[in-house]
Design an enzyme around this catalytic site. Structure first.
Site, PDB file in Angstrom:
ATOM      1  N   CYS A 148     -31.440  32.159  50.543  1.00  0.00           N
ATOM      2  CA  CYS A 148     -30.171  31.417  50.498  1.00  0.00           C
ATOM      3  C   CYS A 148     -29.739  31.133  49.059  1.00  0.00           C
ATOM      4  CB  CYS A 148     -30.304  30.109  51.260  1.00  0.00           C
ATOM      5  SG  CYS A 148     -28.795  29.111  51.251  1.00  0.00           S
ATOM      6  N   ASP A 173     -37.680  12.117  61.583  1.00  0.00           N
ATOM      7  CA  ASP A 173     -38.319  13.060  62.502  1.00  0.00           C
ATOM      8  C   ASP A 173     -38.509  12.406  63.866  1.00  0.00           C
ATOM      9  OD1 ASP A 173     -39.379  15.549  63.143  1.00  0.00           O
ATOM     10  OD2 ASP A 173     -41.425  14.969  62.638  1.00  0.00           O
ATOM     11  N   LEU A 182     -34.956  15.222  56.354  1.00  0.00           N
ATOM     12  CA  LEU A 182     -33.866  14.282  56.575  1.00  0.00           C
ATOM     13  C   LEU A 182     -34.349  13.038  57.309  1.00  0.00           C
ATOM     14  CD1 LEU A 182     -31.238  16.883  57.822  1.00  0.00           C
ATOM     15  CD2 LEU A 182     -31.381  15.886  55.523  1.00  0.00           C
ATOM     16  N   CYS A 238     -33.329  38.058  58.122  1.00  0.00           N
ATOM     17  CA  CYS A 238     -34.172  37.711  59.271  1.00  0.00           C
ATOM     18  C   CYS A 238     -34.675  38.989  59.923  1.00  0.00           C
ATOM     19  CB  CYS A 238     -33.386  36.879  60.286  1.00  0.00           C
ATOM     20  SG  CYS A 238     -34.376  36.420  61.731  1.00  0.00           S
ATOM     21  N   GLN A 283     -45.265  28.517  67.233  1.00  0.00           N
ATOM     22  CA  GLN A 283     -45.444  27.210  67.870  1.00  0.00           C
ATOM     23  C   GLN A 283     -45.319  27.284  69.394  1.00  0.00           C
ATOM     24  OE1 GLN A 283     -43.108  24.090  65.652  1.00  0.00           O
ATOM     25  NE2 GLN A 283     -42.553  25.827  64.361  1.00  0.00           N
TER      26      GLN A 283
END
Length: 264
Positions: free
Chosen positions: A167, A54, A89, A118, A140
């Site tokens: 998904c 990150d 990740l 969406c 955000q």
């Protein structure tokens, strides 16, 4: 460079009345766990190394795609074989010589479930996210949430998981992670509405908040309360209607109008 993915998926418990929902990746600090694991790996390999998790100076997703950890989905997420996109990740940069691995020869094919699911059309161009239409972005953003997106947030007080929930690559992970603790999946809207900025920021340091101001979290709580709140939440919203803060005052009026409209 060694690219790594760590699954953070946990089954979601039933959301209590009067509670808002957080996105799965915030339920626990998977980034801290991955950072620790990569540091241990660096020690075992020896040599000089650096852990990047990150980190703004490195694009973890691109490294993971090149290393064959996953592939880019139409929802712009990196999708892995075993855990789909429910992963965080990280990368270990080392001076130890290692054999390279090839990228995965996989893609989404003709599937467009994330695009169709969406609610704001943020993925209408497959593989490209239109941030100005993304619900996660607006939770955000340092601005009022646009009128046309407020009801679509539902109980969400931060982020959005819709494109991951639908998904096909994410199917099956719920069985493999059946015993995983959920962490803090839901939050009390009353607590968020009654807390001051300092308290909210202290409790939710793991969340990105514009300019580090807790008012943005209270803005999100106002909208969620308007979508799913009842009498108790309505009473907590009322004081905001006379707030000195124009942003919160306007969002509060919308929330009160929304509650009244749901009552018919």
């Amino acid at each position: 460079m060694i690219s790594a993915a760590l699954c953070y998926y946990a089954p979601e418990p039933e959301r209590p009345d009067g509670h808002g929902r957080l996105p799965r990746y915030t339920w626990s600090d998977a980034y801290a766990e991955l950072r620790e694991k990569l540091d241990r790996l660096g020690c075992r390999l020896g040599g000089s190394y650096r852990v990047l998790v990150d980190a703004n100076e490195h694009v973890d997703r691109e490294a993971a795609a090149r290393a064959g950890v996953g592939f880019y989905g139409k929802n712009t997420m990196l999708i892995t074989r075993r855990h789909g996109s429910w992963v965080v990740l990280g990368t270990l940069v080392t001076d130890v010589a290692l054999e390279a691995t090839p990228p995965l020869e996989l893609d989404c094919g003709e599937c467009r479930l994330c695009i169709d699911a969406c609610p704001t059309g943020a993925l209408d161009e497959p593989g490209t996210l239109d941030a100005t239409r993304c619900l996660s972005y607006w939770t955000q953003a340092a601005a009022p949430v646009p009128q046309e997106y407020r009801a679509e947030l539902g109980a969400q007080v931060y982020g959005c998981d819709i494109c991951q929930d639908v998904c096909p690559w994410n199917r099956g992970v719920e069985k493999r992670r059946a015993g995983a603790p959920a962490g803090e999946a839901h939050v009390s809207l009353l607590e968020w509405l009654r807390a001051d900025d300092t308290e909210l920021r202290r409790r939710y340091e793991r969340l990105f908040v514009p300019r580090n101001e807790g008012r943005w979290l209270r803005r999100n709580a106002l909208l969620a309360a308007g979508n799913v709140g009842g009498d108790a939440e309505r009473a907590a919203i009322e004081p905001y209607r006379d707030s000195d803060d124009e942003l919160l005052r306007e969002q509060a009026q919308w929330a009160l109008d929304s509650i009244e409209a749901r009552r018919g």
